[in-house]
Design an enzyme around this catalytic site. Structure first.
Site, PDB file in Angstrom:
ATOM      1  N   GLU A 120     -11.939  -2.437  -2.523  1.00  0.00           N
ATOM      2  CA  GLU A 120     -11.226  -1.817  -1.385  1.00  0.00           C
ATOM      3  C   GLU A 120     -10.242  -0.763  -1.984  1.00  0.00           C
ATOM      4  O   GLU A 120      -9.905  -0.790  -3.240  1.00  0.00           O
ATOM      5  CB  GLU A 120     -10.658  -2.763  -0.460  1.00  0.00           C
ATOM      6  N   ASP A 158       0.931  -1.038   0.137  1.00  0.00           N
ATOM      7  CA  ASP A 158      -0.072  -0.075   0.007  1.00  0.00           C
ATOM      8  C   ASP A 158       0.849   1.197  -0.078  1.00  0.00           C
ATOM      9  O   ASP A 158       0.870   2.216   0.834  1.00  0.00           O
ATOM     10  CB  ASP A 158      -0.974   0.085   1.155  1.00  0.00           C
TER      11      ASP A 158
END
Length: 331
Positions: A209, A43
């Site tokens: 997501e 991420d």
């Protein structure tokens, strides 16, 4: 009824389908050059300071910070953004996820997630700094965005967007997909009375997501990750079930996102931007950055199948994007 010439047997049609699929995957470019420390970048989030130094924030290590003179590197580890963890009193407050950074005036705000794998007991926190440097961040605690098993979303994967002084936080993972909420100014807490609303989901699945909104030439592009994200060394999903990056767009930052075919993002819409190909496996956890030299850049993590499938082996990847068709195409 279909015309006779369209009713090919599967024994004839399948090879052509696989050829077309192979051609589509072959057109995806490999990630751009990365030197220095390019591993363990789950991420990632990229921000460039006015002095030209690139900062890369990533999940775990209490939000790991690396710096480089260019997006290509060489990337050097600088330390943790929050070496004492988060003041939010939830499980996972020493293992923070999914950083997002925005500059407002002379202050940088760092948003992060507090959760544990597979849990819906989560919260989004915020810290601030005037320099971005490791050791300069002050934790401000919760933004007021939290979740539990009674809610339709999970309070992780924050992404803040500033539209003419109005701030919107996009967030959410699994359960009922990606949501958005209005924030105060400065955006350290949710706006009074603001209730999260859904902007993307795939009915019948939970694996949507990591939404990121990028404004470009009159459109707001919602990039997001779909599929199973993690622990591939323990349990890989069926082919195609791993992470990939999709996009929808809208003329508003707050909703009505549709894909290239016109399917709403709230009804399963999403045009594939990047997926597994060659040695690249499970790309996702993406962000978008407008580089002063390169233009729009999609950055992400991925696994190099020549190296391994563990979360700790996730690599930093990036590609420039061409929007000439109105939709992002990687270069």
């Amino acid at each position: 009824m279909k015309p006779i010439h369209a009713m090919l047997s599967w024994s004839i049609a399948i090879p052509f389908i696989w050829v077309a699929l192979g051609q589509a995957l072959a057109s995806l470019p490999n990630p751009g050059t990365c030197t220095g420390t390019c591993i363990n970048t789950h991420d990632p989030f990229i921000v460039r300071r006015p002095d030209g130094v690139y900062f890369r924030f990533s999940t775990s290590g209490r939000i790991t910070i690396h710096t480089a003179p260019a997006i290509t590197g060489p990337w050097t580890y600088q330390g943790a953004a929050l070496p004492r963890g988060s003041s939010i009193d939830l499980p996972g407050n020493q293992d923070l996820w999914a950083p997002d950074v925005i500059q407002i005036g002379n202050t940088y705000y760092l948003y992060y997630s507090v959760s544990t794998f597979g849990s819906q007991t989560s919260a989004i926190g915020v810290a601030q700094s005037s320099t971005l440097d490791a050791g300069s961040w002050t934790d401000l605690g919760s933004t007021g965005i939290s979740s539990n098993a009674s809610m339709p979303y999970n309070a992780i994967d924050p992404n803040l967007i500033n539209i003419d002084g109005q701030y919107y936080m996009t967030f959410g993972s699994y359960w009922a997909g990606i949501h958005q909420v209005v924030m105060r100014n400065p955006p350290t807490r949710t706006a009074t009375g603001s209730v999260p609303y859904q902007i993307a989901t795939h009915p019948g699945t939970k694996d949507v997501e990591g939404g990121t909104i990028f404004k470009h030439k009159g459109f707001y592009y919602l990039f997001y990750s779909k599929g199973f994200c993690c622990r591939y060394d323990q349990n890989r999903p069926p082919p195609g079930g791993e992470y990939k990056v999709l996009v929808c767009r809208s003329t508003s930052p707050t909703g009505n996102f549709v894909d290239r075919e016109g399917t709403p993002c709230t009804r399963g819409g999403g045009t594939v931007v990047l997926e597994s190909h060659g040695f690249v496996y499970g790309p996702g956890g993406q962000g978008v950055y407008l580089d002063p030299q390169l233009g729009p850049v999609l950055y992400y993590h991925y696994l190099d199948t020549r190296i391994g499938y563990a979360d700790s082996q996730k690599q930093f990847g990036w590609n420039t994007m061409d929007f000439s068709s109105g939709w992002p195409v990687l270069r």
